[in-house]
Motif scaffolding. Structure first.
Motif, PDB file in Angstrom:
ATOM      1  N   GLY A  91       0.808  -1.218   0.000  1.00 20.96           N
ATOM      2  CA  GLY A  91       0.000   0.000   0.000  1.00 20.96           C
ATOM      3  C   GLY A  91       0.836   1.260   0.000  1.00 20.96           C
ATOM      4  O   GLY A  91       0.626   2.156  -0.833  1.00 20.96           O
ATOM      5  N   TYR A  92       1.796   1.340   0.922  1.00 21.50           N
ATOM      6  CA  TYR A  92       2.664   2.509   0.960  1.00 21.50           C
ATOM      7  C   TYR A  92       3.513   2.599  -0.318  1.00 21.50           C
ATOM      8  O   TYR A  92       3.751   3.690  -0.839  1.00 21.50           O
ATOM      9  N   GLY A  93       3.981   1.433  -0.777  1.00 21.78           N
ATOM     10  CA  GLY A  93       4.762   1.437  -2.009  1.00 21.78           C
ATOM     11  C   GLY A  93       3.954   1.936  -3.196  1.00 21.78           C
ATOM     12  O   GLY A  93       4.492   2.617  -4.084  1.00 21.78           O
ATOM     13  N   GLY A  94       2.652   1.607  -3.222  1.00 19.49           N
ATOM     14  CA  GLY A  94       1.796   2.127  -4.290  1.00 19.49           C
ATOM     15  C   GLY A  94       1.709   3.641  -4.245  1.00 19.49           C
ATOM     16  O   GLY A  94       1.770   4.318  -5.287  1.00 19.49           O
ATOM     17  N   ILE A  95       1.560   4.197  -3.027  1.00 15.53           N
ATOM     18  CA  ILE A  95       1.553   5.660  -2.900  1.00 15.53           C
ATOM     19  C   ILE A  95       2.879   6.237  -3.374  1.00 15.53           C
ATOM     20  O   ILE A  95       2.922   7.228  -4.123  1.00 15.53           O
ATOM     21  N   GLY A  96       3.985   5.601  -2.954  1.00 10.98           N
ATOM     22  CA  GLY A  96       5.305   6.081  -3.376  1.00 10.98           C
ATOM     23  C   GLY A  96       5.498   6.005  -4.871  1.00 10.98           C
ATOM     24  O   GLY A  96       6.084   6.906  -5.476  1.00 10.98           O
ATOM     25  N   ALA A  97       5.005   4.921  -5.491  1.00 14.04           N
ATOM     26  CA  ALA A  97       5.145   4.773  -6.938  1.00 14.04           C
ATOM     27  C   ALA A  97       4.370   5.856  -7.688  1.00 14.04           C
ATOM     28  O   ALA A  97       4.854   6.421  -8.680  1.00 14.04           O
ATOM     29  N   VAL A  98       3.152   6.148  -7.202  1.00 12.52           N
ATOM     30  CA  VAL A  98       2.358   7.203  -7.846  1.00 12.52           C
ATOM     31  C   VAL A  98       3.043   8.557  -7.686  1.00 12.52           C
ATOM     32  O   VAL A  98       3.112   9.355  -8.635  1.00 12.52           O
ATOM     33  N   LEU A  99       3.562   8.831  -6.499  1.00  9.22           N
ATOM     34  CA  LEU A  99       4.269  10.098  -6.285  1.00  9.22           C
ATOM     35  C   LEU A  99       5.514  10.174  -7.158  1.00  9.22           C
ATOM     36  O   LEU A  99       5.822  11.230  -7.717  1.00  9.22           O
ATOM     37  N   ARG A 100       6.228   9.072  -7.261  1.00  3.90           N
ATOM     38  CA  ARG A 100       7.461   9.061  -8.070  1.00  3.90           C
ATOM     39  C   ARG A 100       7.164   9.277  -9.552  1.00  3.90           C
ATOM     40  O   ARG A 100       7.925   9.907 -10.267  1.00  3.90           O
ATOM     41  N   ARG A 101       6.012   8.737  -9.986  1.00  2.00           N
ATOM     42  CA  ARG A 101       5.634   8.904 -11.383  1.00  2.00           C
ATOM     43  C   ARG A 101       5.083  10.306 -11.646  1.00  2.00           C
ATOM     44  O   ARG A 101       5.202  10.842 -12.740  1.00  2.00           O
ATOM     45  N   SER A 102       4.484  10.908 -10.638  1.00  2.44           N
ATOM     46  CA  SER A 102       3.820  12.195 -10.827  1.00  2.44           C
ATOM     47  C   SER A 102       4.753  13.386 -10.700  1.00  2.44           C
ATOM     48  O   SER A 102       4.479  14.451 -11.237  1.00  2.44           O
ATOM     49  N   PHE A 103       5.857  13.211  -9.945  1.00  2.25           N
ATOM     50  CA  PHE A 103       6.741  14.338  -9.678  1.00  2.25           C
ATOM     51  C   PHE A 103       8.178  13.965 -10.026  1.00  2.25           C
ATOM     52  O   PHE A 103       8.564  12.803  -9.967  1.00  2.25           O
ATOM     53  N   SER A 104       8.945  14.991 -10.344  1.00  2.00           N
ATOM     54  CA  SER A 104      10.376  14.783 -10.524  1.00  2.00           C
ATOM     55  C   SER A 104      11.038  14.748  -9.162  1.00  2.00           C
ATOM     56  O   SER A 104      10.383  14.752  -8.126  1.00  2.00           O
ATOM     57  N   SER A 105      12.360  14.726  -9.135  1.00  2.00           N
ATOM     58  CA  SER A 105      13.086  14.557  -7.881  1.00  2.00           C
ATOM     59  C   SER A 105      13.073  15.799  -7.003  1.00  2.00           C
ATOM     60  O   SER A 105      13.508  15.745  -5.866  1.00  2.00           O
ATOM     61  N   SER A 106      12.591  16.934  -7.499  1.00  2.00           N
ATOM     62  CA  SER A 106      12.735  18.139  -6.682  1.00  2.00           C
ATOM     63  C   SER A 106      11.550  19.100  -6.749  1.00  2.00           C
ATOM     64  O   SER A 106      11.664  20.223  -6.298  1.00  2.00           O
ATOM     65  N   ASP A 107      10.433  18.671  -7.323  1.00  2.00           N
ATOM     66  CA  ASP A 107       9.373  19.662  -7.548  1.00  2.00           C
ATOM     67  C   ASP A 107       8.055  19.303  -6.866  1.00  2.00           C
ATOM     68  O   ASP A 107       6.998  19.752  -7.279  1.00  2.00           O
ATOM     69  N   ILE A 108       8.084  18.498  -5.783  1.00  2.00           N
ATOM     70  CA  ILE A 108       6.832  18.101  -5.149  1.00  2.00           C
ATOM     71  C   ILE A 108       6.141  19.295  -4.503  1.00  2.00           C
ATOM     72  O   ILE A 108       4.931  19.458  -4.583  1.00  2.00           O
ATOM     73  N   PHE A 109       6.918  20.151  -3.854  1.00  2.00           N
ATOM     74  CA  PHE A 109       6.347  21.256  -3.084  1.00  2.00           C
ATOM     75  C   PHE A 109       6.742  22.611  -3.669  1.00  2.00           C
ATOM     76  O   PHE A 109       6.997  23.561  -2.943  1.00  2.00           O
ATOM     77  N   ASP A 110       6.776  22.695  -5.012  1.00  2.00           N
ATOM     78  CA  ASP A 110       7.231  23.928  -5.651  1.00  2.00           C
ATOM     79  C   ASP A 110       6.108  24.915  -5.940  1.00  2.00           C
ATOM     80  O   ASP A 110       6.362  26.101  -6.088  1.00  2.00           O
ATOM     81  N   ASN A 111       4.875  24.458  -6.077  1.00  2.00           N
ATOM     82  CA  ASN A 111       3.777  25.387  -6.340  1.00  2.00           C
ATOM     83  C   ASN A 111       2.462  24.788  -5.834  1.00  2.00           C
ATOM     84  O   ASN A 111       2.416  23.638  -5.389  1.00  2.00           O
ATOM     85  N   ARG A 112       1.392  25.581  -5.921  1.00  2.00           N
ATOM     86  CA  ARG A 112       0.115  25.162  -5.350  1.00  2.00           C
ATOM     87  C   ARG A 112      -0.480  23.962  -6.075  1.00  2.00           C
ATOM     88  O   ARG A 112      -1.096  23.100  -5.439  1.00  2.00           O
ATOM     89  N   ARG A 113      -0.307  23.876  -7.370  1.00  2.00           N
ATOM     90  CA  ARG A 113      -0.873  22.753  -8.122  1.00  2.00           C
ATOM     91  C   ARG A 113      -0.233  21.438  -7.679  1.00  2.00           C
ATOM     92  O   ARG A 113      -0.925  20.442  -7.442  1.00  2.00           O
ATOM     93  N   ARG A 114       1.091  21.422  -7.556  1.00  2.00           N
ATOM     94  CA  ARG A 114       1.774  20.199  -7.145  1.00  2.00           C
ATOM     95  C   ARG A 114       1.468  19.859  -5.691  1.00  2.00           C
ATOM     96  O   ARG A 114       1.312  18.685  -5.334  1.00  2.00           O
ATOM     97  N   LEU A 115       1.373  20.870  -4.853  1.00  2.00           N
ATOM     98  CA  LEU A 115       1.029  20.623  -3.458  1.00  2.00           C
ATOM     99  C   LEU A 115      -0.361  20.017  -3.355  1.00  2.00           C
ATOM    100  O   LEU A 115      -0.581  19.068  -2.588  1.00  2.00           O
TER     101      LEU A 115
END
Length: 297
Positions: A91-115
């Motif tokens: 379950g946690y790995g699925g969340i991690g995989a989706v996050l890894r596919r959705s974001f690059s290595s440094s842009d998860i918290f860069d703007n309101r849309r990504r947040l």
């Protein structure tokens, strides 16, 4: 030898840190199981998954099993412990995989849309994970009849709040660029001032929190908004994480497990999200101002 250490040392270090988080936040467990009001350890695991990908699955599984043995005394027995740990890793790995596919290595918290996308993925992922995990425990008789919904609610809130409050700061600390930006943003005397205010307000409220039913919780918005408006997202990350640590410390210190702790956690999650979005807006405005100054030059 040094390349081997740098390659494999993060895995046992992750297991040790995960167990430390698990032990520190093992408060008011439901039926002695891994169902607590606040679980920041999955946030650490998600950051580790984002960095290492599927290689994080085995150390995460080891950390979960070790936590059941060392922290909780394996109340569910070995077969069910292994099964539930495997489910949580998936379950946690699925969340991690989706996050890894959705974001690059440094842009998860860069703007309101990504947040906003990160918040949505975490909410959906933790809900599905809680449904499966509690259903396994319920089918094997570890959750009493009629308590399934309460257990799902409690476990889901614990994971959701732990991830929302803890993951941004952990993600920043795992990145050299993030640590530099955090240092530049919060390494000021002003930081001590709003952290001291946050601790004082929480201490003042906690003495009467059972009687007040959280009616004065809104005072905690003052230090968080101060941090977010002055230091952007990094200030908000630090402020909400310290507030959460203070809440956990006060609960352990006063043994106040008879309060409706999940309500306090929900309020803290709302506080964190408000602070994060204010911080993101402040960072975006400063970036636009800097770009405008550069263009004018």
């Amino acid at each position: 030898m040094r390349p081997l250490l740098s390659r494999y040392l993060p895995y046992p270090a992750f297991v040790g840190l995960y167990l430390l988080f698990d032990w520190a936040t093992y408060i008011d467990p439901m039926y002695g199981l891994n169902i607590t009001p606040w679980n920041p350890d999955p946030a650490l695991g998600l950051v580790f998954w984002l960095i290492h990908g599927r290689k994080a699955a085995l150390p995460w599984f080891i950390a979960l099993v070790a936590g059941e043995v060392l922290v909780r005394g394996m109340p569910a027995g070995l077969p069910l412990t292994l099964l539930c740990s495997a489910w949580l890793v998936l379950g946690y790995g699925g969340i991690g995989a989706v996050l890894r596919r959705s974001f690059s290595s440094s842009d998860i918290f860069d703007n309101r849309r990504r947040l906003s996308a990160w918040v949505l993925i975490v909410l959906l992922g933790t809900t599905l994970n809680a449904l499966g995990y509690i259903s396994l425990l319920s089918l094997t008789g570890r959750i009493p009849a009629g308590e399934w919904g309460t257990a799902v609610w409690r476990f889901g809130i614990g994971d959701t709040v732990g991830m929302l409050v803890s993951m941004p700061l952990i993600w920043v600390l795992f990145s050299e660029r993030g640590r530099a930006r955090l240092h530049a943003a919060v390494w000021r005397w002003e930081t001590l001032a709003y952290l001291a205010l946050a601790s004082f307000v929480l201490w003042s409220l906690f003495g009467s929190i059972v009687r007040s039913e959280y009616k004065h919780f809104y005072f905690l918005f003052l230090p968080v908004i101060w941090a977010a408006s002055r230091q952007g997202l990094h200030g908000a990350m630090l402020a909400v994480f310290v507030l959460q640590l203070c809440i956990i410390t006060l609960v352990k210190w006063t043994h106040a497990v008879d309060i409706q702790f999940y309500e306090l956690q929900l309020l803290d999650a709302v506080l964190a999200l408000v602070g994060f979005f204010i911080g993101i807006v402040v960072d975006e405005m400063r970036q636009v101002a800097d770009e405008l100054k550069h263009t004018l030059r």
